[in-house]
Design an enzyme around this catalytic site. Structure first.
Site, PDB file in Angstrom:
ATOM      1  N   SER A 150       1.028  -1.183   0.042  1.00  0.00           N
ATOM      2  CA  SER A 150       0.114  -0.088   0.017  1.00  0.00           C
ATOM      3  C   SER A 150       0.995   1.101   0.007  1.00  0.00           C
ATOM      4  O   SER A 150       2.042   1.250   0.338  1.00  0.00           O
ATOM      5  CB  SER A 150      -0.934  -0.063   1.307  1.00  0.00           C
ATOM      6  OG  SER A 150      -1.396   1.406   1.473  1.00  0.00           O
ATOM      7  N   TYR A 163      -1.967  -1.497  10.215  1.00  0.00           N
ATOM      8  CA  TYR A 163      -1.878  -1.537   8.698  1.00  0.00           C
ATOM      9  C   TYR A 163      -0.641  -1.176   8.059  1.00  0.00           C
ATOM     10  O   TYR A 163      -0.089  -1.945   7.332  1.00  0.00           O
ATOM     11  CB  TYR A 163      -3.252  -0.946   8.182  1.00  0.00           C
ATOM     12  CG  TYR A 163      -3.516  -1.072   6.824  1.00  0.00           C
ATOM     13  CD1 TYR A 163      -3.897  -2.402   6.172  1.00  0.00           C
ATOM     14  CD2 TYR A 163      -3.318  -0.070   5.854  1.00  0.00           C
ATOM     15  CE1 TYR A 163      -4.124  -2.302   5.020  1.00  0.00           C
ATOM     16  CE2 TYR A 163      -3.534  -0.218   4.419  1.00  0.00           C
ATOM     17  CZ  TYR A 163      -3.967  -1.427   4.013  1.00  0.00           C
ATOM     18  OH  TYR A 163      -4.168  -1.550   2.615  1.00  0.00           O
TER      19      TYR A 163
HETATM   20  P1  NDP Z   1     -11.506  -6.308  -0.593  1.00  0.00           P
HETATM   21  O1  NDP Z   1     -12.003  -6.285   0.871  1.00  0.00           O
HETATM   22  O2  NDP Z   1     -12.475  -5.896  -1.631  1.00  0.00           O
HETATM   23  O3  NDP Z   1     -10.812  -7.805  -0.856  1.00  0.00           O
HETATM   24  C1  NDP Z   1      -9.925  -8.524   0.137  1.00  0.00           C
HETATM   25  C2  NDP Z   1      -9.863  -9.881  -0.442  1.00  0.00           C
HETATM   26  O4  NDP Z   1      -8.816 -10.541   0.539  1.00  0.00           O
HETATM   27  C3  NDP Z   1     -11.050 -10.539  -0.264  1.00  0.00           C
HETATM   28  O5  NDP Z   1     -10.962 -11.636  -1.528  1.00  0.00           O
HETATM   29  C4  NDP Z   1     -11.052 -11.411   0.865  1.00  0.00           C
HETATM   30  O6  NDP Z   1     -11.738 -12.787   0.576  1.00  0.00           O
HETATM   31  C5  NDP Z   1      -9.738 -11.499   1.193  1.00  0.00           C
HETATM   32  N1  NDP Z   1      -9.084 -12.039   2.451  1.00  0.00           N
HETATM   33  C6  NDP Z   1      -8.976 -11.208   3.474  1.00  0.00           C
HETATM   34  N2  NDP Z   1      -8.746 -11.987   4.515  1.00  0.00           N
HETATM   35  C7  NDP Z   1      -8.306 -13.091   4.153  1.00  0.00           C
HETATM   36  C8  NDP Z   1      -7.554 -14.299   4.750  1.00  0.00           C
HETATM   37  N3  NDP Z   1      -7.576 -14.115   6.095  1.00  0.00           N
HETATM   38  N4  NDP Z   1      -7.382 -15.465   3.932  1.00  0.00           N
HETATM   39  C9  NDP Z   1      -7.536 -15.321   2.663  1.00  0.00           C
HETATM   40  N5  NDP Z   1      -8.256 -14.433   1.777  1.00  0.00           N
HETATM   41  C10 NDP Z   1      -8.485 -13.258   2.639  1.00  0.00           C
HETATM   42  O7  NDP Z   1     -10.006  -5.409  -0.550  1.00  0.00           O
HETATM   43  P2  NDP Z   1      -9.244  -4.803  -1.564  1.00  0.00           P
HETATM   44  O8  NDP Z   1      -9.393  -5.538  -2.828  1.00  0.00           O
HETATM   45  O9  NDP Z   1      -9.517  -3.289  -1.572  1.00  0.00           O
HETATM   46  O10 NDP Z   1      -7.688  -5.053  -1.235  1.00  0.00           O
HETATM   47  C11 NDP Z   1      -6.736  -5.892  -1.662  1.00  0.00           C
HETATM   48  C12 NDP Z   1      -5.276  -5.587  -1.236  1.00  0.00           C
HETATM   49  O11 NDP Z   1      -5.089  -4.461  -1.670  1.00  0.00           O
HETATM   50  C13 NDP Z   1      -5.196  -5.697   0.407  1.00  0.00           C
HETATM   51  O12 NDP Z   1      -3.948  -6.333   0.886  1.00  0.00           O
HETATM   52  C14 NDP Z   1      -5.419  -4.175   0.815  1.00  0.00           C
HETATM   53  O13 NDP Z   1      -4.534  -3.934   1.973  1.00  0.00           O
HETATM   54  C15 NDP Z   1      -4.539  -3.671  -0.296  1.00  0.00           C
HETATM   55  N6  NDP Z   1      -4.943  -2.255  -0.753  1.00  0.00           N
HETATM   56  C16 NDP Z   1      -6.202  -1.821  -0.873  1.00  0.00           C
HETATM   57  C17 NDP Z   1      -6.519  -0.412  -1.248  1.00  0.00           C
HETATM   58  C18 NDP Z   1      -7.764   0.033  -1.716  1.00  0.00           C
HETATM   59  O14 NDP Z   1      -7.683   1.505  -1.772  1.00  0.00           O
HETATM   60  N7  NDP Z   1      -8.684  -0.791  -1.811  1.00  0.00           N
HETATM   61  C19 NDP Z   1      -5.386   0.536  -1.076  1.00  0.00           C
HETATM   62  C20 NDP Z   1      -3.669  -0.220  -1.229  1.00  0.00           C
HETATM   63  C21 NDP Z   1      -3.858  -1.416  -0.730  1.00  0.00           C
HETATM   64  P3  NDP Z   1     -12.389 -13.593   1.844  1.00  0.00           P
HETATM   65  O15 NDP Z   1     -12.838 -12.727   2.825  1.00  0.00           O
HETATM   66  O16 NDP Z   1     -13.482 -14.513   1.111  1.00  0.00           O
HETATM   67  O17 NDP Z   1     -11.369 -14.464   2.397  1.00  0.00           O
END
Ligand code: NDP
Length: 258
Positions: A150, A163
């Site tokens: 991030s 985070y």
């Molecule tokens: P979402 O909440 O839309 O998606 C998160 C994904 O991670 C889901 O598919 C969820 O699936 C999965 N997930 C969460 N915890 C677990 C776990 N313990 N095991 C396996 N899968 C897991 O988030 P984003 O798409 O926005 O974020 C994706 C990545 O990008 C993250 O690492 C976030 O920190 C990073 N990011 C996002 C930003 C943004 O502005 N959106 C900015 C910068 C970084 P499920 O719950 O089914 O397991």
């Protein structure tokens, strides 16, 4: 370039794992890799969303499957890796994208709150990299590891010390694996997305005051979308990046430099 010239971005016959690939940024990257020809394995917890994502990817004309996986659990990641190799024969690309953040008072934050974020974002990325790297080294022939970090790696994040710490540590881990794995022809990089409109960002995107404040600081004057991450994922997963390793690439519409 003639139609018969193989593209350096072609991922046909490559197998890609995307953790957290059932929605948001992970699904956006998975779509990009699939459009470049890759077979996709999604590792996430919600089986309904996993099945929907697999159907969407298959509709793009490639093979896809999912594994119910909690990346914060060592046994779950070990099993997911074994299942994927069993099903598709190999893994060429591993994207450690699964992650989340919470907003908490940094003074009142409990150790449990701190560790919950670290265990998914940092331990989960470590376990994903470790298991996939082990497989890549054993089979030989190189590979690609990509972490989703991030932009908070490089600036203070109010109410998010856990985070920010997890993402800063992921950046350091990426550089360390990049050095270690270069001799095996495995390139290791991270992507630092800016403000991307996924479910987690809904409260900000739909808050007029908050979104106006953020967009006025974003030269591109819009939130990013999961589609904005497709190109960088394909580049880092393909032969196009064969001499590019240990980097951390911002995809933020200019937010960080403004
Ligand atoms: P979402 O909440 O839309 O998606 C998160 C994904 O991670 C889901 O598919 C969820 O699936 C999965 N997930 C969460 N915890 C677990 C776990 N313990 N095991 C396996 N899968 C897991 O988030 P984003 O798409 O926005 O974020 C994706 C990545 O990008 C993250 O690492 C976030 O920190 C990073 N990011 C996002 C930003 C943004 O502005 N959106 C900015 C910068 C970084 P499920 O719950 O089914 O397991």
């Amino acid at each position: 370039m003639s139609e018969n010239t193989p593209s350096i971005f072609d991922l046909t016959s490559r197998v890609a794992v995307v953790t957290g690939g059932n929605r948001g940024i992970g699904l956006g990257m998975a779509r990009g890799l699939a459009r470049a020809g890759a077979t996709i394995s999604i590792w996430s917890r919600d089986e309904t969303k996993n099945a929907e994502a697999v159907a969407e990817i298959e509709a793009l004309g490639v093979r896809a499957s999912s594994v119910r996986c909690d990346v914060s659990s060592e046994s779950s990641v070990v099993d997911a890796c074994a299942q994927t190799v069993e099903q598709f024969g190999r893994i060429d690309i591993g994207i450690a994208n699964a992650g989340f953040g919470t907003y908490s008072d940094p003074i009142g934050m409990s150790l449990e709150q701190w560790r919950r974020v670290l265990s998914t974002n940092l331990d989960g990325s470590f376990l994903t990299f470790r298991e996939i790297a082990k497989h890549m080294i054993e089979r030989g022939g190189g590979g690609k590891l990509i972490a989703v970090s991030s932009m908070v790696e490089s600036f203070g994040a109010p109410k998010q010390p856990h985070y920010a710490a997890s993402k800063g540590a992921v950046g350091a881990m990426v550089r360390s694996y990049a050095v270690e794995l270069a001799r095996h022809d495995i390139q290791v990089n991270s992507i630092r997305p800016g403000w991307i409109a996924t479910e987690v960002l809904d409260p900000i995107v739909h808050d007029e005051k908050a979104s106006k404040a953020l967009l006025s600081r974003t030269p591109a004057r819009r939130f990013g979308t999961p589609e904005d991450l497709e190109g960088i994922a394909v580049y880092l997963a393909s032969d196009a990046s064969r001499f590019h390793t240990g980097d951390s690439i911002l995809v933020d519409g200019g937010y960080t430099i403004f």
